[in-house]
Design an enzyme around this catalytic site. Structure first.
Site, PDB file in Angstrom:
ATOM      1  N   SER A 261      -2.568  -2.285 -10.379  1.00 47.94           N
ATOM      2  CA  SER A 261      -2.562  -2.171  -8.995  1.00 47.94           C
ATOM      3  C   SER A 261      -2.750  -3.513  -8.301  1.00 47.94           C
ATOM      4  CB  SER A 261      -3.836  -1.196  -8.983  1.00 47.94           C
ATOM      5  OG  SER A 261      -3.413  -0.453  -7.784  1.00 47.94           O
ATOM      6  N   LYS A 265      -0.722  -7.174  -8.673  1.00 49.02           N
ATOM      7  CA  LYS A 265      -0.174  -7.945  -7.461  1.00 49.02           C
ATOM      8  C   LYS A 265      -0.427  -9.345  -7.971  1.00 49.02           C
ATOM      9  CE  LYS A 265      -1.567  -4.433  -4.073  1.00 49.02           C
ATOM     10  NZ  LYS A 265      -0.482  -3.397  -4.125  1.00 49.02           N
ATOM     11  N   TRP A 352       2.909   6.262  -3.811  1.00 48.64           N
ATOM     12  CA  TRP A 352       2.353   5.329  -2.882  1.00 48.64           C
ATOM     13  C   TRP A 352       3.070   3.873  -3.646  1.00 48.64           C
ATOM     14  CZ3 TRP A 352       0.405   5.075   1.548  1.00 48.64           C
ATOM     15  CH2 TRP A 352      -0.756   4.214   2.029  1.00 48.64           C
ATOM     16  N   HIS A 402      -1.281   7.184 -11.112  1.00 46.15           N
ATOM     17  CA  HIS A 402      -1.751   5.523 -10.964  1.00 46.15           C
ATOM     18  C   HIS A 402      -2.874   5.453 -11.810  1.00 46.15           C
ATOM     19  CE1 HIS A 402      -1.840   2.111  -8.502  1.00 46.15           C
ATOM     20  NE2 HIS A 402      -3.226   2.164  -8.389  1.00 46.15           N
TER      21      HIS A 402
HETATM   22  C1  GTR Z   1      -4.621   1.066  -2.993  1.00 46.89           C
HETATM   23  C2  GTR Z   1      -3.892   0.307  -2.355  1.00 46.89           C
HETATM   24  C3  GTR Z   1      -2.729  -0.219  -3.342  1.00 46.89           C
HETATM   25  C4  GTR Z   1      -3.397  -0.543  -4.669  1.00 46.89           C
HETATM   26  C5  GTR Z   1      -4.513   0.074  -5.180  1.00 46.89           C
HETATM   27  C6  GTR Z   1      -5.454  -0.245  -6.007  1.00 46.89           C
HETATM   28  O1  GTR Z   1      -5.672   1.914  -2.200  1.00 46.89           O
HETATM   29  O2  GTR Z   1      -2.993   0.746  -1.363  1.00 46.89           O
HETATM   30  O3  GTR Z   1      -1.926  -1.369  -2.928  1.00 46.89           O
HETATM   31  O4  GTR Z   1      -3.684  -2.020  -4.926  1.00 46.89           O
HETATM   32  O5  GTR Z   1      -5.366   0.436  -3.863  1.00 46.89           O
HETATM   33  O6  GTR Z   1      -5.441  -1.681  -6.194  1.00 46.89           O
HETATM   34  O7  GTR Z   1      -6.026   0.417  -6.743  1.00 46.89           O
END
Ligand code: GTR
Length: 421
Positions: A261, A265, A352, A402
């Site tokens: 997540s 990045k 998402w 996720h």
């Molecule tokens: C979310 C965000 C994503 C992702 C995620 C995370 O809220 O929108 O870009 O990075 O968090 O890191 O768990």
């Protein structure tokens, strides 16, 4: 009670954030857009060799991502000292050595320290290592009682027992599901993890964390082209790699940057900026990670910058709702990792993060890998769920949400055995 919570929750989210209810989840509504050619320089010169990629195109792309997306590190800062806080050569039922190593940095009269938790296969002379941040402290990735609880600022989280922005014993072992420690060790790899909040607390406040050590006099926040939190966390991974070069138990030429997540990045940016990483894994990294921004599917640039204004550099704001103005897209970030092995992974229910955008990004980056004679994601057709494609550039989409699962780790290990080890 459950119903009530759900109702309150969705009411809260929707009323708080109209942008989230406008999110595009329909393929038919993806705008038509041009995918910037990784092999065409900004001045229109076509690159046709690995040599010219490295000499001309790679540096200009790297500069663009630095200036307009993640932000530049104002100056270099080396490890001032490191301390082995704790070591035990016989842990996890005799499988592993454990080390907890604190790195310390000093500048401007300020000090920053962060601790790397290392599990290394016991009988290996120099182990290849997966390095990745965790979200809630090193002690959450294992039940192991000896793992030190960080005193750094943390986001409150009731189910983890985090109150007053302080990590507690209550969350020990709460994230073991995301870290297949035994599988990693059994395959002959070490695992190194750091609590990301020790490098830069995840909040829109630049008075703390590593940023504050590198300000010029009178400065109290990064300039528009200077680093946000993602670049700061990536910097922390790079400095960990500096330490690994000094640790005789680690093969520093075989360190794989891993992240999930926002931390995916981070692992991508770390891999792009430091060629010493032998491989990179992006687990569900989504917008500003592996996913193509120009598709405007799921999370978008304006949404991410509004919700997390501190992650990217301020220059990135100009592309919110103006993705067409971006002369690059995220496949070119992936291409910066070439020819080193790269794994992009998505999850079916993680719309998402735009799984298709993550897949296509790996596909479009592949032409740069091809310059080196390496195979990547040659097809434009997405594989079925749980049918991974393993090449130097690998991809899978698994069932589920996720998250990081054993399935993900099993595939990362398989890929690493073939392409990194
Ligand atoms: C979310 C965000 C994503 C992702 C995620 C995370 O809220 O929108 O870009 O990075 O968090 O890191 O768990």
């Amino acid at each position: 009670m459950k119903l009530l919570t759900c109702f309150v929750c969705s009411f809260f989210i929707l009323s708080m954030s109209p942008i989230l209810s406008q999110t595009n989840y329909e393929e038919s509504k993806v705008p038509s857009f041009e995918v910037p050619d990784p092999l065409l320089t900004f001045s229109g010169y076509k690159i046709n060799s690995a040599k010219n990629w490295e000499k001309v195109r790679r540096p200009e792309l790297l500069r663009f991502f630095e200036n307009d997306i993640y932000g530049k590190i104002p100056k270099s800062l080396k490890i001032d000292s490191y301390t082995i806080l704790e070591q035990d050569n016989n842990v996890l039922n005799g499988k592993a050595k454990r080390k907890q190593v604190e790195l310390t940095f000093k500048n401007n009269g300020k000090t920053l320290s962060y601790t790397i938790l290392l599990y290394l296969p016991k009988n290996k002379v120099k182990a290849p290592v997966f390095l990745g941040y965790n979200f809630y402290g090193n002690h959450t990735i294992t039940e192991d009682k000896a793992v030190i609880i960080s005193s750094a600022w943390a986001n409150n989280n009731e189910s983890f027992g985090i109150k007053n922005n302080t990590l507690t014993e209550e969350s020990r072992g709460k994230r073991t599901n995301r870290w297949a420690v035994e599988k990693i060790l059994d395959a002959g790899y070490g695992l190194a993890t750091i609590y990301y909040g020790e490098v830069d607390p995840d909040k829109n406040d630049f008075s703390d964390g590593i940023h504050s050590l590198l300000y010029q006099q009178g400065q109290n926040q990064p300039k528009p082209a200077e680093w946000g939190s993602i670049a700061a966390w990536s910097w922390g991974m790079v400095r960990a790699l500096d330490y690994f070069e000094k640790d005789p138990d680690i093969d520093a030429s075989k360190v794989i940057a891993f992240g999930h997540s926002r931390l995916g990045k981070t692992s991508l940016w770390a891999g792009a900026t430091d060629k010493r990483f032998a491989g990179v894994i992006s687990n569900n990294s989504g917008c500003g990670g592996a996913a193509l921004s120009k598709r405007k599917f799921g999370e978008t640039i304006s949404v991410i910058n509004e919700r997390f204004p501190h992650w990217f550099c301020d220059n990135f704001n100009q592309y919110g709702d103006h993705e067409e103005a971006l002369p690059v897209d995220q496949h070119q970030l992936l291409a910066l990792i070439a020819p080193r092995p790269l794994y992009v992974a998505s999850a079916e229910e993680d719309q998402w993060a735009d799984p298709r955008g993550e897949f296509l990004s790996a596909h479009y980056a592949t032409q740069v890998y091809n310059l080196y004679g390496k195979k990547g994601i040659e097809t434009m057709e997405m594989p079925k769920v749980n049918e991974p494609i393993h090449n130097t550039v690998s991809y899978h989409i698994r069932t589920g949400k996720h998250d990081v699962t054993d399935y993900d780790w099993e595939n990362y290990i398989k890929w690493a055995n073939t392409f990194v080890k």
